[in-house]
Design an enzyme around this catalytic site. Structure first.
Site, short mmCIF file in Angstrom:
data_model
loop_
_atom_site.label_atom_id
_atom_site.label_comp_id
_atom_site.label_asym_id
_atom_site.label_seq_id
_atom_site.Cartn_x
_atom_site.Cartn_y
_atom_site.Cartn_z
N ASP A 20 -34.48 136.62 77.63
CA ASP A 20 -34.76 135.27 77.10
C ASP A 20 -33.97 134.22 77.90
O ASP A 20 -33.31 133.36 77.31
CB ASP A 20 -34.44 135.19 75.61
CG ASP A 20 -35.12 134.00 74.93
OD1 ASP A 20 -36.16 133.53 75.46
OD2 ASP A 20 -34.63 133.55 73.89
N ASN A 29 -35.98 131.62 66.79
CA ASN A 29 -35.54 132.75 65.96
C ASN A 29 -34.24 132.49 65.21
O ASN A 29 -33.66 133.40 64.65
CB ASN A 29 -35.41 134.02 66.81
CG ASN A 29 -34.27 133.94 67.80
OD1 ASN A 29 -33.77 132.86 68.12
ND2 ASN A 29 -33.85 135.09 68.31
N TYR A 73 -31.12 129.29 63.56
CA TYR A 73 -30.45 128.00 63.47
C TYR A 73 -29.04 128.17 64.04
O TYR A 73 -28.40 129.20 63.82
CB TYR A 73 -30.32 127.55 62.02
CG TYR A 73 -31.60 127.63 61.21
CD1 TYR A 73 -32.63 126.71 61.39
CD2 TYR A 73 -31.77 128.62 60.25
CE1 TYR A 73 -33.79 126.78 60.64
CE2 TYR A 73 -32.94 128.71 59.49
CZ TYR A 73 -33.94 127.78 59.69
OH TYR A 73 -35.08 127.85 58.96
#
Length: 334
Positions: free
Chosen positions: A182, A48, A50
């Site tokens: 996550d 999702n 950089y």
């Protein structure tokens, strides 16, 4: 979708907004500036976003530029950014805790709609981003892939120490009413570079990337299929989801394997849920749970792999998993 990618699951909200992938290359920012930050290099790329190395007034920062695209199965990208914007101040406060990678700023306001209308120049000049503490030691995944560390007889102890620190951070996140959602090796950061197994045993780590964090009981916005528990695809956010993901992180750290037996059912469940086919998705989630229930996690392993607590953490049934408090106490006593 590549293995390990973060995927969006805002399937509960339908939208007719046109969608398109955003194709800017992260190297586009190198040598230029984003706001006051001079961009020196690309540190990494995830599902999702950089991560860029930025500098300002002689200090280094990690700048996570968020991808603005409707990923596989995503229904509403704007709902994710809207939620992130509303929670920005709370997430910054949450990151102040000693075991979290500090977030200095969240900038996602007022640009998403324009960028989704193909405004590439705006994405390059003012991308949605998180400005974060730069961690000199890199990510846990780098240590896992280091043969010198991984094959050391001290590796099990090192993983125990790392997992204990992450569990403490997650216990704090849960105490503040949030679920991280996550947890994985790519989101565990080392404070300093590690060259030897002895250094790894003493390393300090922080838990990062609160961009997916959600209040307990709210919809899940994003997940990484390889580390997520099956119910994360069809249920609202619960601390027991982080327990499972930390268990997977421990397992992968000790084995270098992402070989959970429910992978195909997880992918099917996600695909169906993202299309709004919830009845069919739940059937696949049930199949994923069935596969997990027969998974012999510790076969052929030693140390943490053979500990019954790890098996409990990876239970397909959330009510069978320990609390994060139990996990923290277990790891601190090893």
């Amino acid at each position: 979708m590549k293995s390990g990618d973060v995927v969006s699951v805002n399937y509960r909200e339908k939208t007719t907004q046109p969608t398109r992938p955003h194709v800017a290359l992260p190297s586009s920012w190198v040598g230029g500036k984003i706001s006051v930050y001079s961009i020196k290099s690309v540190i990494g790329e995830g599902g999702n976003g950089y991560v860029l190395l930025g500098k300002y007034n002689g200090k280094k920062y990690a700048i996570k530029v968020l991808k603005v695209r409707e990923g596989q199965g995503t229904v509403s990208v704007t709902s994710y950014f809207s939620g992130l914007s509303k929670e920005a101040a709370n997430l910054i406060d949450l990151s102040e805790w000693r075991g979290m990678v500090k977030i200095y700023a969240v900038s996602v306001d007022n640009v998403i709609d324009e960028i989704m209308r193909s405004n590439d120049s705006l994405y390059l000049s003012d991308p949605p981003r998180l400005i974060m503490e730069y961690m000199e030691g890199g990510i846990l995944e780098g240590a896992i892939l280091n043969d010198t560390l991984f094959y050391s007889n001290k590796w099990n102890d090192a993983v125990t120490r790392v997992a204990s620190q992450v569990a403490n951070a997650l216990q704090y996140v849960h105490s503040q009413g949030y679920v991280h959602l996550d947890v994985k090796p790519n989101n565990v950061f080392l404070l300093s570079p590690v060259r030897t197994a002895e250094e790894m045993e003493k390393v300090e780590v922080k838990l990062g990337d609160l961009g997916s964090a959600t209040r307990i009981g709210k919809d899940v916005g994003q997940l990484t299929l390889e580390y997520a528990t099956p119910e994360q695809i069809v249920e609202t956010a619960s601390p027991k989801m982080d327990v499972f993901s930390l268990g997977m992180t421990i397992y992968v750290s000790l084995t270098r394997r992402v070989d959970r037996p429910d992978t195909e059912h997880m992918r099917k469940a996600f695909s169906l849920a993202s299309k709004g086919m919830m009845k069919e998705a739940r059937r696949e989630v049930d199949e994923a749970k069935r596969c997990l229930s027969s998974w012999e996690v510790g076969n052929g392993g030693v140390g943490l792999l053979r500990d019954p607590m790890l098996k409990r953490m990876l239970s397909p049934n959330p009510w069978d998993r320990p609390s994060m408090k139990e996990v923290t106490e277990w790891l601190s006593n090893l």
